[in-house]
Design a protein around this motif. Sequence first.
Motif, mmCIF file in Angstrom:
data_model
loop_
_atom_site.group_PDB
_atom_site.id
_atom_site.type_symbol
_atom_site.label_atom_id
_atom_site.label_comp_id
_atom_site.label_asym_id
_atom_site.label_seq_id
_atom_site.Cartn_x
_atom_site.Cartn_y
_atom_site.Cartn_z
ATOM 1 N N MET A 115 0.831 -1.200 0.000
ATOM 2 C CA MET A 115 0.000 0.000 0.000
ATOM 3 C C MET A 115 0.869 1.254 0.000
ATOM 4 S SD MET A 115 -2.964 -1.088 2.758
ATOM 5 C CE MET A 115 -1.814 -1.740 4.002
ATOM 6 N N THR A 116 0.471 2.221 -0.814
ATOM 7 C CA THR A 116 1.174 3.496 -0.842
ATOM 8 C C THR A 116 1.025 4.203 0.502
ATOM 9 O OG1 THR A 116 0.865 3.779 -3.218
ATOM 10 C CG2 THR A 116 1.262 5.770 -1.934
ATOM 11 N N GLY A 117 2.123 4.725 0.992
ATOM 12 C CA GLY A 117 2.094 5.476 2.255
ATOM 13 C C GLY A 117 2.121 4.573 3.468
ATOM 14 N N VAL A 118 1.040 3.815 3.683
ATOM 15 C CA VAL A 118 0.939 3.022 4.906
ATOM 16 C C VAL A 118 1.653 1.672 4.820
ATOM 17 C CG1 VAL A 118 -1.196 4.077 5.706
ATOM 18 C CG2 VAL A 118 -1.301 2.127 4.163
ATOM 19 N N GLY A 119 2.095 1.286 3.626
ATOM 20 C CA GLY A 119 2.765 -0.008 3.494
ATOM 21 C C GLY A 119 4.206 0.072 3.948
ATOM 22 N N THR A 120 4.393 0.144 5.263
ATOM 23 C CA THR A 120 5.718 0.343 5.849
ATOM 24 C C THR A 120 6.329 -0.967 6.339
ATOM 25 O OG1 THR A 120 4.821 0.686 8.062
ATOM 26 C CG2 THR A 120 5.023 2.633 6.646
ATOM 27 N N VAL A 121 7.607 -0.877 6.649
ATOM 28 C CA VAL A 121 8.326 -2.028 7.207
ATOM 29 C C VAL A 121 7.696 -2.489 8.519
ATOM 30 C CG1 VAL A 121 10.502 -2.657 8.322
ATOM 31 C CG2 VAL A 121 10.526 -1.525 6.091
ATOM 32 N N GLU A 122 7.353 -1.537 9.381
ATOM 33 C CA GLU A 122 6.834 -1.890 10.701
ATOM 34 C C GLU A 122 5.502 -2.629 10.608
ATOM 35 O OE1 GLU A 122 9.966 0.954 11.013
ATOM 36 O OE2 GLU A 122 8.118 1.056 9.851
ATOM 37 N N LEU A 123 4.594 -2.150 9.759
ATOM 38 C CA LEU A 123 3.301 -2.810 9.605
ATOM 39 C C LEU A 123 3.474 -4.179 8.959
ATOM 40 C CD1 LEU A 123 0.250 -2.645 9.940
ATOM 41 C CD2 LEU A 123 0.126 -1.472 7.722
ATOM 42 N N ALA A 124 4.323 -4.257 7.947
ATOM 43 C CA ALA A 124 4.561 -5.539 7.282
ATOM 44 C C ALA A 124 5.169 -6.557 8.247
ATOM 45 C CB ALA A 124 5.470 -5.342 6.077
ATOM 46 N N ALA A 125 6.114 -6.124 9.056
ATOM 47 C CA ALA A 125 6.746 -7.032 10.014
ATOM 48 C C ALA A 125 5.739 -7.536 11.034
ATOM 49 C CB ALA A 125 7.904 -6.337 10.720
ATOM 50 N N ALA A 126 4.820 -6.668 11.454
ATOM 51 C CA ALA A 126 3.792 -7.075 12.419
ATOM 52 C C ALA A 126 2.892 -8.153 11.825
ATOM 53 C CB ALA A 126 2.958 -5.864 12.841
ATOM 54 N N VAL A 127 2.535 -8.013 10.550
ATOM 55 C CA VAL A 127 1.701 -9.026 9.894
ATOM 56 C C VAL A 127 2.461 -10.349 9.775
ATOM 57 C CG1 VAL A 127 0.517 -9.647 7.749
ATOM 58 C CG2 VAL A 127 0.311 -7.320 8.664
ATOM 59 N N SER A 128 3.700 -10.287 9.371
ATOM 60 C CA SER A 128 4.498 -11.506 9.258
ATOM 61 C C SER A 128 4.675 -12.186 10.612
ATOM 62 C CB SER A 128 5.866 -11.189 8.644
ATOM 63 O OG SER A 128 5.744 -10.840 7.275
ATOM 64 N N ASN A 129 4.969 -11.402 11.647
ATOM 65 C CA ASN A 129 5.142 -11.974 12.981
ATOM 66 C C ASN A 129 3.861 -12.601 13.519
ATOM 67 O OD1 ASN A 129 7.889 -11.438 13.313
ATOM 68 N ND2 ASN A 129 7.506 -9.350 14.036
ATOM 69 N N ALA A 130 2.717 -12.132 13.027
ATOM 70 C CA ALA A 130 1.422 -12.663 13.472
ATOM 71 C C ALA A 130 0.979 -13.878 12.652
ATOM 72 C CB ALA A 130 0.355 -11.575 13.397
ATOM 73 N N GLY A 131 1.812 -14.307 11.711
ATOM 74 C CA GLY A 131 1.524 -15.525 10.968
ATOM 75 C C GLY A 131 1.058 -15.341 9.548
ATOM 76 N N GLY A 132 0.895 -14.078 9.098
ATOM 77 C CA GLY A 132 0.521 -13.822 7.720
ATOM 78 C C GLY A 132 1.737 -13.473 6.892
ATOM 79 N N LEU A 133 1.494 -12.901 5.714
ATOM 80 C CA LEU A 133 2.591 -12.418 4.880
ATOM 81 C C LEU A 133 2.529 -10.905 4.832
ATOM 82 C CD1 LEU A 133 4.969 -13.112 2.930
ATOM 83 C CD2 LEU A 133 3.323 -12.740 1.061
ATOM 84 N N GLY A 134 3.487 -10.251 5.465
ATOM 85 C CA GLY A 134 3.584 -8.806 5.407
ATOM 86 C C GLY A 134 4.312 -8.365 4.152
ATOM 87 N N ILE A 135 3.797 -7.321 3.522
ATOM 88 C CA ILE A 135 4.408 -6.772 2.305
ATOM 89 C C ILE A 135 4.515 -5.258 2.446
ATOM 90 C CG2 ILE A 135 4.135 -6.426 -0.190
ATOM 91 C CD1 ILE A 135 2.630 -9.033 -0.361
ATOM 92 N N PHE A 136 5.689 -4.706 2.190
ATOM 93 C CA PHE A 136 5.799 -3.256 2.143
ATOM 94 C C PHE A 136 6.002 -2.819 0.697
ATOM 95 C CE2 PHE A 136 10.392 -4.248 2.740
ATOM 96 C CZ PHE A 136 10.963 -3.458 1.753
#
Length: 334
Positions: free
Chosen positions: A22-43
């Motif tokens: 996502m433009t703007g909100v697709g950051t490293v921190e948000l992506a890492a949180a999704v990955s750590n929670a068991g999904g696939l985070g993408i920035f």
Amino acid sequence: MPIQTSVTKLLGIEHPIVMGGMTGVGTVELAAAVSNAGGLGIFAAHNAGSPEGCRQWIRRIRALTNKPFGVNLTILPTLGPPPPYQEYAQVCVDENVPIIETAGSNPKPFIRFFQAAGIITIHKCVTIRHALSAERMGVDIISLDGFECAGHPGEGDVGNYVLQAKGALVLKKTPFICSGGVGDGKQIAAALALGAEGVNCGTRFCATQECLWPQSFKERMLDATEEDTVLMFRHLKNTTRVFANKVAKEVESIELQKGANVKFQDLAHLVAGKRGRAAEQAGDADGGIWTAGQVIGLIDDIPTVAQLMQRMMAECEDTIRGRLNSMLAVPSRL
């Protein structure tokens, strides 16, 4: 028990949930949180500002998670000089990014480039025609993006209830995930029932504690209904779904007034990316354009990413094992 699909196995993730770039909100921190929670985070690569900035973001996300992650490369036409897409792609290869999500224009040269480097590819498609083309290219996973989505839903206006079912009929070799409008576990169960191997979530992850959007934006999402989005650029054949704030409604008014005679220059001062970023910085939810899908009508809290993921998957499993299983009639014995 975790729900396993061909997509969870291919990506090496626990839950069949992908965070779209996502433009703007697709950051490293948000992506890492999704990955750590068991999904696939993408920035989103372009959020880093430059190819070298993207390199640093890749290294940062590896410091935040040891789980699979991806990078989004969105290829779009521009009014000025295009971004250095090939340089971004080369950085991803050099840094051994495991998964790439592409979107926008024809990604064929990039798909070949990434797959030659052993990278798993996901391509976002808004029509069955584009999905079949992506399948012929050899994309590993297709993200089928329905009309409900934030951002660019295409010009076909096909909702996911039909789009996903048609995907199951015609995509013979390539697994696909349901993108657009997904915000709870019942919808994940429905997507799986329609033939998808998982889901792609964007807007719902924006209403989490890890998202960098200011609290004012998130609170507007809580107050919104599923009708509080605007479809811009319809006459320009570049339809974009955004949150229905004051600026979006002004854009809508100009388009309605000018109709087929509208030009992008009539709207540029309202929709400029710099204006949107400045509004985010100021916490002004009416100061610029920000994308949001119809799923805002399902959002009523701002949890952590981990809480959201756990809740969605529990609801998905309860729906499959409980509600749906209870509807199976048991044959009576004579």
